[in-house]
Design an enzyme around this catalytic site. Structure first.
Site, PDB file in Angstrom:
ATOM      1  NE  ARG A 259      76.890  -7.557   9.808  1.00 18.14           N
ATOM      2  CZ  ARG A 259      77.538  -6.392   9.663  1.00 18.14           C
ATOM      3  NH1 ARG A 259      78.385  -5.979  10.587  1.00 18.14           N
ATOM      4  NH2 ARG A 259      77.332  -5.643   8.604  1.00 18.14           N
TER       5      ARG A 259
ATOM      6  NE  ARG B 203      78.025  -2.237   1.954  1.00 21.61           N
ATOM      7  CZ  ARG B 203      77.923  -2.500   3.261  1.00 21.61           C
ATOM      8  NH1 ARG B 203      77.309  -3.593   3.675  1.00 21.61           N
ATOM      9  NH2 ARG B 203      78.441  -1.691   4.152  1.00 21.61           N
TER      10      ARG B 203
ATOM     11  NE  ARG C 247      81.956   7.159   2.078  1.00 24.12           N
ATOM     12  CZ  ARG C 247      81.682   6.021   2.678  1.00 24.12           C
ATOM     13  NH1 ARG C 247      82.155   4.889   2.197  1.00 24.12           N
ATOM     14  NH2 ARG C 247      80.931   5.987   3.755  1.00 24.12           N
TER      15      ARG C 247
ATOM     16  CE  LYS D 176      85.987   2.858   7.110  1.00 30.65           C
ATOM     17  NZ  LYS D 176      84.974   1.928   6.581  1.00 30.65           N
TER      18      LYS D 176
ATOM     19  NE  ARG E 246      71.168  -5.759   8.681  1.00 26.50           N
ATOM     20  CZ  ARG E 246      71.798  -5.116   9.653  1.00 26.50           C
ATOM     21  NH1 ARG E 246      71.116  -4.533  10.606  1.00 26.50           N
ATOM     22  NH2 ARG E 246      73.109  -5.052   9.673  1.00 26.50           N
TER      23      ARG E 246
END
Length: 214
Positions: free
Chosen positions: A127, A171, A88, A13, A160
């Site tokens: 990633r 998350r 949020r 986003k 990471r």
């Protein structure tokens, strides 16, 4: 044109928000940027926010809304803006609506970049970041030509901690608990529009541009 961007972490986003901002010449506003700017400039609101952040606490809704409204009052927002990462929660959304109502304004669109959890987990766990210069790669979509090493500086690439599958899933769980209710909130206001975030980012953007009428 006043837009709220919704979407899970890793849904893309932020990328879409930047592209919309560039096309429509309106500011892309993220709460992180607002906090940093106020802290850097030593404003009263910035000092308050910093006192919470220094303790590792979340900045309270009331203060966050004050910071956002203060930012929206600036000249560059008179033709609209994109909010990214705010609101949020439902209380934040209600506080934002109440503050806008006082100004005789309201949000025009809430755009939800929808990507299934499993896609996000595989996207983010693919990633790789360079330990030297910070360049990022993806083992499927954008692999380094030097394999496990950075094309730019030759340092080793790592996965990471915050991109590890278990961290990403945590998350996502927080997102679904806290932010998913906003989808219902904006649906009730008839301003929610959902786009398929699993497509190529340019196709996602084309779909958003169609919604925004250009």
């Amino acid at each position: 044109m006043k837009i709220v961007m919704l979407g899970a972490p890793g849904a893309g986003k932020g990328t879409q928000a930047k592209m919309i901002a560039a096309k429509y010449q309106i500011p892309h506003i993220s709460t992180g940027d607002i906090f940093r700017a106020n802290i850097k400039n030593g404003t009263e609101l910035g000092k308050k926010a910093k006192s919470y952040m220094d303790q590792g606490l979340l900045v309270p809704d009331e203060l966050t809304v004050d910071l956002v409204i203060d930012r929206l009052a600036q000249d560059d927002c008179k033709n609209g803006y994109i909010l990214d990462g705010f609101p949020r929660t439902i209380p934040q959304a209600e506080a934002l609506d109440a503050a806008l109502e006082k100004l005789g304004e309201k949000m025009d669109y809430a755009i939800d970049v929808d990507v299934p959890d499993e896609n996000i987990v595989s996207r983010m766990s693919g990633r790789r970041a360079c330990t030297g210069c910070g360049a990022t790669y993806h083992i499927v979509y954008n692999p380094s030509k030097k394999g496990e090493y950075c094309e730019v500086c030759g340092e080793k690439l790592i996965l990471r901690d915050d991109d590890k599958p278990e961290t990403v899933q945590k998350r996502l769980n927080v997102y679904h608990d806290q932010t998913q209710p906003l989808i219902d909130y904006y649906t009730k206001q008839s301003i929610l529009r959902t786009v398929d975030g699993t497509q190529d980012m340019n196709d996602v953007f084309a779909e958003i541009a169609k919604i925004l009428g250009a």
